[in-house]
Write an enzyme that holds these catalytic residues in place. Structure first.
Site, short mmCIF file in Angstrom:
data_model
loop_
_atom_site.label_atom_id
_atom_site.label_comp_id
_atom_site.label_asym_id
_atom_site.label_seq_id
_atom_site.Cartn_x
_atom_site.Cartn_y
_atom_site.Cartn_z
N SER A 124 0.83 -1.21 0.00
CA SER A 124 0.00 0.00 0.00
C SER A 124 0.86 1.25 0.00
CB SER A 124 -0.89 0.00 1.25
OG SER A 124 -1.48 1.26 1.47
N TYR A 149 -2.86 0.18 10.13
CA TYR A 149 -2.98 -0.50 8.83
C TYR A 149 -1.71 -0.28 8.01
CZ TYR A 149 -4.06 -1.06 3.91
OH TYR A 149 -3.98 -1.40 2.58
N LYS A 153 1.39 -3.04 6.81
CA LYS A 153 1.92 -3.24 5.46
C LYS A 153 3.42 -3.00 5.43
CE LYS A 153 -1.89 -4.20 3.15
NZ LYS A 153 -2.09 -5.51 2.48
#
Length: 338
Positions: A124, A149, A153
């Site tokens: 991402s 989040y 990643k």
């Protein structure tokens, strides 16, 4: 060529499965259905005319993964499975680290035992954090992430980088997505978030179709042309094609390969609201709200490396992104449960 697709019934995974089949490959889908619907499998098979192998289970279950590898002749893995809502990650950080980081480690261990050394990871643009300059190139600093989040990643990227240093015969590809939107042009597959949407486009679509009253626009005082956040929105079909290009180009080539997948163009929240209003034929109600924790002002990609090395470039316009989303949402007002 059998390709294991974790999270293959999710939004991006399902569209990639369709494109894999169109490219003559055979996806083997692993999904625990925590944020997807079994109806997706029917839609993939209907669109492609192919029977798809589906193994229901969790990537954190190593024995389950071992059985998948033993029952199929897997040559490469595309790893989508993961929790993906920024706001939810702030509220439930441990769940994100367990699913996204631990799950990826379990998958890598199972791959190692099976002798499968080709992995494409769904990363991402959040790994770049709040960028000092845009567009973002692949060698821009990473790690200053603004939410769990994004940190999950980034952590997986670091784990896979270390794995490659220890096992340089692996082919590991990190694909850093920007903002996937859109739907299959047939209108039979699209984004169907569980509960309240966390991403912009499905929320706009649900307002447009009458499921929600109005869109909350978080902040209109950013240093951007209209004060709302600017992102690089990429059609999910272009994103799926990017995985096929990576698989064909570097999937069997030992190395650590890192690519941005975006359009190289930024659009604001209000730009997308206006474009969607044109697509659906009526205005989309919205209200301005305070900024949301973890959000950044502007982020878009430099796509030169992917164009040069993968021969891939996003080709679908904002108009296609919004019209395809509207075709999906209007034909499936309650998603896959319609």
């Amino acid at each position: 060529m059998e390709i294991l697709v974790t999270g293959g019934l999710g939004y991006i995974g399902s569209h990639t499965c369709v494109q894999l089949i169109e490219a003559g490959m055979t996806p083997v889908v692993v999904d625990n259905l925590c944020n997807s619907d079994p109806e997706v499998l029917n839609r993939i098979e209907h669109l492609t005319g192919a029977k798809v192998a589906f193994c229901q289970g969790d990537i954190r279950d190593e024995a389950f993964l071992d059985s998948v590898f033993s029952n199929h002749n897997i040559q490469s893995v595309i790893h989508f499975a993961g929790l993906k809502a920024v706001g939810e990650s702030v509220e439930q950080p441990l769940a994100y680290y367990d699913n996204n980081v631990n799950g990826s480690l379990v998958l890598a261990r199972s791959m190692h035992k099976a002798g499968v050394k080709s992995l494409i990871f769904s990363s991402s643009a959040t790994v770049y954090g709040d960028p000092e300059t845009v567009p973002l190139t692949e060698d821009a600093p990473t790690g200053a992430t603004t939410n769990p989040y994004g940190r999950s990643k980034y952590m997986v990227e670091q784990c896979l980088t270390d794995l490659f240093k220890a096992a340089p015969d692996w082919s590991i590809t990190l694909l850093r997505y920007f903002n996937p939107v859109g739907a299959h042009p047939s209108g039979t597959m699209g984004e169907d978030p569980q509960g309240i949407p966390n991403n912009l486009m499905p929320f706009i679509a649900q307002v447009a179709v009458g499921r929600r009253d109005k869109l909350s626009v978080f902040g209109d005082d950013y240093p951007t042309p209209d004060g709302t956040g600017v992102r690089d929105y990429i059609h999910v079909m272009d994103l799926a094609d990017g995985h096929i290009a990576a698989l064909k180009t570097v999937g069997e080539q030992a190395g650590l390969h890192i690519y941005n997948l975006g359009t190289g163009q930024g659009s604001s929240v209000l730009d997308m609201v206006k474009a969607f209003s044109l697509a659906c034929g009526h205005s989309v109600a919205y209200e301005i709200c305070p900024r949301r924790s973890g959000d950044i002002a502007a982020c878009w990609a430099s796509t030169e490396k992917a164009e040069k090395e993968l021969g891939w470039k996003a080709s679908r316009s904002v108009e296609e992104m919004t019209s395809d989303t509207w075709r999906w949402q209007s034909g499936n007002p309650n998603g896959y449960q319609s």
